[in-house]
Scaffold this motif. Structure first.
Motif, PDB file in Angstrom:
ATOM      1  N   THR A   1       0.270  -1.384   0.172  1.00 58.68           N
ATOM      2  CA  THR A   1       0.560  -0.008   0.288  1.00 58.68           C
ATOM      3  C   THR A   1       1.013   1.466  -0.067  1.00 58.68           C
ATOM      4  O   THR A   1       0.450   2.604  -0.323  1.00 58.68           O
ATOM      5  CB  THR A   1      -0.994   0.173   1.117  1.00 58.68           C
TER       6      THR A   1
ATOM      7  N   ALA B   1      -0.902   4.345   3.831  1.00 58.55           N
ATOM      8  CA  ALA B   1      -1.477   2.830   5.210  1.00 58.55           C
ATOM      9  C   ALA B   1      -0.969   3.517   6.073  1.00 58.55           C
ATOM     10  O   ALA B   1      -2.209   3.623   7.287  1.00 58.55           O
ATOM     11  CB  ALA B   1      -0.219   2.007   5.824  1.00 58.55           C
TER      12      ALA B   1
ATOM     13  N   LEU C   1      -4.201   6.527   6.566  1.00 57.19           N
ATOM     14  CA  LEU C   1      -5.070   5.267   7.185  1.00 57.19           C
ATOM     15  C   LEU C   1      -5.518   4.960   8.440  1.00 57.19           C
ATOM     16  O   LEU C   1      -6.933   5.218   9.376  1.00 57.19           O
ATOM     17  CB  LEU C   1      -5.894   4.376   6.236  1.00 57.19           C
TER      18      LEU C   1
ATOM     19  N   TYR D   1      -8.604   5.791  11.044  1.00 54.16           N
ATOM     20  CA  TYR D   1      -9.074   5.338  12.060  1.00 54.16           C
ATOM     21  C   TYR D   1      -9.118   5.320  13.377  1.00 54.16           C
ATOM     22  O   TYR D   1     -10.077   5.150  14.243  1.00 54.16           O
ATOM     23  CB  TYR D   1      -8.505   3.868  11.779  1.00 54.16           C
TER      24      TYR D   1
ATOM     25  N   TRP E   1     -10.398  -4.068   8.139  1.00 52.17           N
ATOM     26  CA  TRP E   1      -9.462  -2.458   8.780  1.00 52.17           C
ATOM     27  C   TRP E   1      -8.595  -3.213  10.354  1.00 52.17           C
ATOM     28  O   TRP E   1      -8.582  -4.544  10.935  1.00 52.17           O
ATOM     29  CB  TRP E   1     -10.100  -1.711   9.658  1.00 52.17           C
TER      30      TRP E   1
ATOM     31  N   ALA F   1      -3.701  -2.734   4.271  1.00 50.25           N
ATOM     32  CA  ALA F   1      -5.136  -2.463   3.656  1.00 50.25           C
ATOM     33  C   ALA F   1      -5.282  -2.353   1.947  1.00 50.25           C
ATOM     34  O   ALA F   1      -7.583  -3.141   1.989  1.00 50.25           O
ATOM     35  CB  ALA F   1      -5.135  -0.436   3.366  1.00 50.25           C
TER      36      ALA F   1
ATOM     37  N   TRP G   1      -9.744  -3.301   3.000  1.00 47.81           N
ATOM     38  CA  TRP G   1     -10.047  -2.788   3.843  1.00 47.81           C
ATOM     39  C   TRP G   1     -11.253  -2.618   3.647  1.00 47.81           C
ATOM     40  O   TRP G   1     -11.421  -1.923   2.356  1.00 47.81           O
ATOM     41  CB  TRP G   1      -9.387  -2.168   4.686  1.00 47.81           C
TER      42      TRP G   1
ATOM     43  N   VAL H   1     -12.222   0.690   1.609  1.00 48.06           N
ATOM     44  CA  VAL H   1     -10.466   1.722   0.482  1.00 48.06           C
ATOM     45  C   VAL H   1     -10.468   0.527  -1.265  1.00 48.06           C
ATOM     46  O   VAL H   1     -10.829  -0.575  -1.134  1.00 48.06           O
ATOM     47  CB  VAL H   1      -9.670   1.305   1.842  1.00 48.06           C
TER      48      VAL H   1
END
Length: 321
Positions: A30, A35, A38, A42, A56, A61, A66, A69
């Protein structure tokens, strides 16, 4: 923080050698930058309590897909679609650095807050920005004007304030602008008149004031113009209305402070199907017979406290048939 997340998600099932290998794969797949952004989202938006946080923080990811995504072939985040997922907390600054993203959809039933950071200007591939029904506040940064591929802007039911930035004039691909129930003020920006692909303007329940700029009539692709529950004043454009004749289908101007009379040039809008001017107390005069030339018109609404007088032109009886 990124490596801490990888460690905590895998230390129970893998020996240290395996963890180091997966860490390398995750970063390469990713990309550390995406990453990390993300993971920050979260954490900042209380991902543990989302309606759907499937996969997740589990592995990579992109590879593990996920929830919400989508990635490019090069394993960069392309779409982030977390609509109605009950995000709360705040939007982290790192979100605005996902430079390959084309779609950002965070419209919610939750209490997601934060601002649109100037770094949004880095998202040069962005096609859709959807922050409907969030508690996003602050102003729309001028850097939005850098997003030449932006087609849809949806900022309704938010706490945004300030004005529509003049830099919107450079959004040459913009097709849809929706802003309901915001604290946006200022005027209906003439800057919007420079957008040849703009098809929909829907601005309701805002603090917009001033008049309807005649330049809007020059938008060659405009299909729907809805400006309700605002402080707009002045008169309806007249001599410039012919510019709407080739495209406009819906025109709503309810609950504004417009005054004057209905221009006979409304008859030039040969494709117009819906025209609503309800609860505009200062409009006066009569319904111009020329409006019957708008032969596609099927919905004409002038109810509630208008000062329109006289008789309904007989020619209107044939409209919509």
């Amino acid at each position: 923080l990124f490596f801490k997340w990888i460690f905590e998600s895998m230390h129970k099932t893998l020996p240290i050698e395996g963890m180091l290998m997966v860490m390398a794969v995750s970063v390469e797949a990713t990309g550390w930058h995406d990453a990390y952004a993300l993971v920050k989202l979260y954490e900042a938006a209380n991902g543990k309590h989302w309606r759907n946080n499937k996969r997740w923080l589990t592995g990579d990811a992109c590879t593990n897909k996920w929830q919400g995504v989508r990635c490019t072939r090069e394993q960069r985040v392309e779409r982030l679609q977390l609509s109605n997922n009950f995000l709360t907390g705040t939007i982290p600054a790192e979100l605005w650095t996902l430079e390959m993203m084309t779609h950002l959809e965070l419209d919610q039933e939750g209490t997601l807050s934060g601002t649109i950071a100037p770094q949004i200007g880095l998202l040069l591939k962005l096609n859709e920005l959807d922050l409907d029904t969030t508690r996003v506040s602050g102003t729309i940064p001028k850097e939005v004007g850098e997003l030449k591929r932006l087609r849809q802007v949806k900022l309704s039911h938010s706490r945004l304030s300030g004005t529509v930035p003049a830099s919107f004039a450079t959004l040459s691909g913009l097709e849809e602008l929706l802003m309901y129930e915001t604290f946006i003020s200022g005027t209906l920006a003439p800057a919007l008149s420079a957008l040849p692909t703009l098809r929909t303007i829907e601005i309701k329940d805002t603090l917009l004031s001033g008049s309807i700029p005649a330049e809007l009539c020059k938008l060659p692709s405009l299909v729907s113009l809805i400006v309700d529950d605002t402080q707009l004043s002045g008169t309806l454009p007249s001599s410039d209305l012919e510019g709407f004749s080739g495209s406009l289908l819906t025109w709503e101007l309810e609950r504004t402070k417009l005054s004057g009379t209905l221009p006979s040039e409304l008859g030039l809008l040969t494709k117009l199907r819906q025209f609503e001017i309800e609860e505009i107390f200062a409009l006066s005069g009569t319904i111009p017979p020329a409006i019957s030339r708008a032969t596609q018109l099927v919905d004409l609404e002038m109810a509630y406290s208008n000062r329109i007088s006289g008789t309904v032109p007989q020619q209107l009886a044939s409209l919509g048939r």
